[in-house]
Design an enzyme around this catalytic site. Structure first.
Site, PDB file in Angstrom:
ATOM      1  CG  HIS A  45      -2.846   5.496   1.186  1.00 52.37           C
ATOM      2  ND1 HIS A  45      -2.294   4.791   1.847  1.00 52.37           N
ATOM      3  CD2 HIS A  45      -2.735   4.732  -0.162  1.00 52.37           C
ATOM      4  CE1 HIS A  45      -1.548   3.876   1.253  1.00 52.37           C
ATOM      5  NE2 HIS A  45      -1.970   3.763  -0.087  1.00 52.37           N
ATOM      6  CB  SER A  62       7.715   8.838  -6.151  1.00 48.55           C
ATOM      7  OG  SER A  62       7.448  10.251  -5.443  1.00 48.55           O
ATOM      8  CE  LYS A  72      13.563  -0.916   4.816  1.00 46.81           C
ATOM      9  NZ  LYS A  72      13.685   0.225   5.324  1.00 46.81           N
ATOM     10  CB  VAL A 118      10.127   1.461  -2.189  1.00 45.68           C
ATOM     11  CG1 VAL A 118      11.002   0.243  -2.116  1.00 45.68           C
ATOM     12  CG2 VAL A 118       9.337   1.297  -0.974  1.00 45.68           C
ATOM     13  CG  ASP A 124      -0.221  -0.167   2.473  1.00 47.38           C
ATOM     14  OD1 ASP A 124       0.538  -0.908   2.792  1.00 47.38           O
ATOM     15  OD2 ASP A 124      -0.393   0.810   3.409  1.00 47.38           O
ATOM     16  CB  CYS A 125       4.320   2.310  -0.757  1.00 46.50           C
ATOM     17  SG  CYS A 125       5.134   3.771  -1.363  1.00 46.50           S
ATOM     18  CD1 TRP A 143      -3.127   4.220   5.602  1.00 46.67           C
ATOM     19  CD2 TRP A 143      -1.748   5.355   6.813  1.00 46.67           C
ATOM     20  NE1 TRP A 143      -2.490   5.110   4.768  1.00 46.67           N
ATOM     21  CE2 TRP A 143      -1.555   5.924   5.672  1.00 46.67           C
ATOM     22  CE3 TRP A 143      -1.085   5.944   7.833  1.00 46.67           C
ATOM     23  CZ2 TRP A 143      -0.776   6.972   5.329  1.00 46.67           C
ATOM     24  CZ3 TRP A 143      -0.120   7.208   7.424  1.00 46.67           C
ATOM     25  CH2 TRP A 143      -0.107   7.456   6.053  1.00 46.67           C
TER      26      TRP A 143
END
Length: 211
Positions: free
Chosen positions: A157, A71, A46, A58, A18-19, A205
Site C-alpha cells: 500500500h 487481524s 454491509k 473486517v 484492498d484492505c 486510497w
C-alpha cells in the site's frame, strides 16, 4: 468445516479489494496451507450480521459458530489452531510498529507538513531496511513469518500509493534489502493467491482522500 475469511471485496464478482489487514489474514491462511472459504463484504452495503459480529469491521473469521474479528487476534488464533508451519515472529515491535502510521501521515500531509512527514516515513523505511539487510531476505529469514504477513501488505500500500499520489519511489540503491524483499514477495505462492492489484490500492486510497 472450513473457516470463512470475511474480507473487503465485491460479492457480485467475487473480487478481493484492498484492505491490508484482510490481506494479512489471507496471507497467513495461504502460507499455512489452511483450507478456507472467502467471503467478500461490500462496504457500501454491509450485511447486518457484520455489525453484530465485528462492529462492522473486517477482517472477521468464522468457523461454524465461532466468530473472531481483528487481524491481530485472528493470526494468533490461526497460529494456535494450525501451528505448522510456524509463523511465529521474533521481530522487535519497534522495527515495524511506526511504518503504517508514518505512511498515512505522509500520504495525507498538507504542503506545509510534507517535508517533516517525508522525513518521518524515510526514518521508518530505514528501520525496515536495516532489519532486512541483517536478517532477511524476509522478516522470517528464509521463510515467511507473521511479520511478513502483516508488513508485506502495508509496504504494498505504501509504495503503491506514495508512488502514485506523491511521486515517491523506492530507490533500490538506498534500500536494496527492501527492493529485494518486495521482488521476492511477489513470487510467493501465498502472495500470488491474494494480490488484488495496484489499481485497487490507488482507488482505495483515493476514496479515503489521497490526492
Amino acid at each position: 468445516m472450513k473457516p470463512h475469511s470475511n474480507s473487503t471485496g465485491d460479492p457480485a464478482t467475487n473480487t478481493l479489494l484492498d484492505c491490508p489487514f484482510c490481506h494479512r489474514v489471507l496471507l497467513t491462511l495461504e502460507a499455512k496451507n489452511v483450507p478456507y472459504e472467502k467471503e467478500y463484504i461490500d462496504f457500501a452495503n454491509k450485511p447486518a450480521w457484520l455489525q453484530e459480529k465485528s462492529g462492522g469491521k473486517v477482517p472477521v473469521i468464522n468457523d461454524g459458530d465461532f466468530w473472531l474479528p481483528d487481524s491481530d487476534k485472528i493470526v494468533e488464533w490461526l497460529e494456535q489452531q494450525h501451528p505448522q508451519p510456524s509463523m511465529a515472529s521474533s521481530v522487535p515491535a519497534d522495527v515495524t510498529g511506526g511504518f503504517f502510521g508514518a505512511f498515512k501521515g505522509l500520504l495525507m500531509a498538507s504542503a506545509e507538513e510534507a517535508a517533516d512527514k517525508k522525513a518521518a516515513f524515510l526514518g521508518e523505511l530505514a528501520k525496515v531496511e536495516a532489519y532486512l539487510a541483517a536478517h532477511g531476505p524476509f522478516f522470517g529469514g528464509d521463510k515467511l513469518d507473521a511479520t511478513d504477513a502483516s508488513m508485506a501488505p502495508k509496504m504494498y500500500h505504501a509504495l503503491t500509493a506514495l508512488g502514485h499520489f506523491k511521486g515517491l519511489e523506492l530507490d533500490p540503491a538506498k534500500f536494496p534489502a527492501m527492493a529485494k524483499y518486495t521482488a521476492l514477495m511477489k513470487e510467493q505462492p501465498a502472495w500470488k493467491a491474494t494480490d488484488y492489484g495496484k489499481e485497487a490500492v490507488v482507488r482505495g486510497w483515493a476514496a479515503h482522500g489521497a490526492h
